[in-house]
Design a protein around this motif. Structure first.
Motif, PDB file in Angstrom:
ATOM      1  N   GLY A  19      15.671 -92.705 115.333  1.00 22.26           N
ATOM      2  CA  GLY A  19      14.936 -94.119 115.162  1.00 22.26           C
ATOM      3  C   GLY A  19      15.365 -95.086 113.810  1.00 22.26           C
ATOM      4  N   VAL A  20      15.030 -94.730 112.666  1.00 25.38           N
ATOM      5  CA  VAL A  20      16.189 -95.140 111.779  1.00 25.38           C
ATOM      6  C   VAL A  20      18.109 -95.781 112.581  1.00 25.38           C
ATOM      7  CG1 VAL A  20      17.402 -95.415 109.804  1.00 25.38           C
ATOM      8  CG2 VAL A  20      14.984 -93.913 110.207  1.00 25.38           C
ATOM      9  N   LEU A  21      18.523 -95.041 113.152  1.00 23.62           N
ATOM     10  CA  LEU A  21      19.646 -95.390 113.494  1.00 23.62           C
ATOM     11  C   LEU A  21      19.745 -96.506 114.770  1.00 23.62           C
ATOM     12  CD1 LEU A  21      21.743 -91.688 113.494  1.00 23.62           C
ATOM     13  CD2 LEU A  21      22.494 -94.135 112.298  1.00 23.62           C
ATOM     14  N   LEU A  22      18.545 -95.984 115.507  1.00 22.74           N
ATOM     15  CA  LEU A  22      17.922 -97.369 116.502  1.00 22.74           C
ATOM     16  C   LEU A  22      18.166 -98.258 115.960  1.00 22.74           C
ATOM     17  CD1 LEU A  22      17.805 -98.391 119.713  1.00 22.74           C
ATOM     18  CD2 LEU A  22      15.389 -96.967 118.693  1.00 22.74           C
ATOM     19  N   ILE A  23      17.478 -98.533 114.552  1.00 20.69           N
ATOM     20  CA  ILE A  23      17.395-100.290 114.309  1.00 20.69           C
ATOM     21  C   ILE A  23      18.918-100.078 113.971  1.00 20.69           C
ATOM     22  CG2 ILE A  23      15.954-101.226 112.583  1.00 20.69           C
ATOM     23  CD1 ILE A  23      13.995 -99.132 112.943  1.00 20.69           C
ATOM     24  N   THR A  24      19.480-100.273 112.914  1.00 12.97           N
ATOM     25  CA  THR A  24      20.492 -99.946 112.129  1.00 12.97           C
ATOM     26  C   THR A  24      21.693-100.615 112.739  1.00 12.97           C
ATOM     27  OG1 THR A  24      21.579 -97.934 111.568  1.00 12.97           O
ATOM     28  CG2 THR A  24      19.004 -99.411 109.928  1.00 12.97           C
TER      29      THR A  24
END
Length: 142
Positions: A19-24
Motif C-alpha cells: 500500500g505504501v509503495l502504491l502511493i509513493t
C-alpha cells in the motif's frame, strides 16, 4: 510465538508495504504490481482466518481480473512519461508524519476496543455455510 502469528505479521507487513509503495511509486505499472502484492497478502490473511472461499475469490477477482483490467486501461490510454520534480524534505516529512499519526490512531482505537466474546463455530465447512446463507435467505426474498 506461533507460526500462525509469524505468518500473519509477514503478510500484514507485505500488505502495508504494498500500500505504501502504491502511493509513493511514480510509474503506473509498478503501482499495479504493488497493488497485486497487497491483494495476494490479504488473500493469505484470509487463509489464516480459515476463510478459503473468500481467499480464492480475492485471488481470482482482485489479483486476477481487476489487475488485468487496470493494465489494459493503462496500455490503451496515452500518457506522457515525464519525470516529476523530487519533493523536498518537508513533503516526505509530512507524508511520514501522516502515516505515523494514522498508525497511532488505529492503535489507540484497537487498544481501547471492548468486544464481548461470543462462542462461534469456526473452521467448519466455511464454503457450505456461505452457500446455505446465500441460497436460504437471498432466494426466499426474491
Amino acid at each position: 510465538m506461533s507460526g500462525e502469528l509469524i505468518a500473519f505479521f509477514g503478510l500484514a507487513l507485505v500488505a502495508i508495504l504494498g500500500g505504501v509503495l502504491l502511493i509513493t511509486l511514480t510509474k503506473v505499472v509498478h503501482m499495479v504490481i504493488a497493488l497485486v502484492f497487497t491483494f495476494l497478502s490479504i488473500a493469505g490473511i484470509y487463509m489464516l482466518l480459515s476463510a478459503e472461499f473468500v481467499a480464492i475469490v480475492q485471488i481470482l477477482i482482485y489479483s486476477g481480473a481487476i489487475t488485468i483490467v487496470m493494465l489494459f486501461g493503462i496500455m490503451l490510454t496515452k500518457h506522457q512519461e515525464s519525470d516529476e520534480p523530487v519533493k523536498g524534505g518537508w513533503g516526505r516529512f509530512s507524508f511520514l508524519a501522516a502515516i505515523a499519526g494514522f498508525a497511532v490512531a488505529v492503535y489507540l482505537g484497537i487498544y481501547n476496543l471492548d468486544i464481548p466474546v461470543q462462542p462461534t463455530a469456526l473452521h467448519e465447512d466455511n464454503t457450505k455455510q456461505i452457500g446455505i446463507e446465500l441460497f436460504s435467505k437471498i432466494c426466499h426474498s426474491i
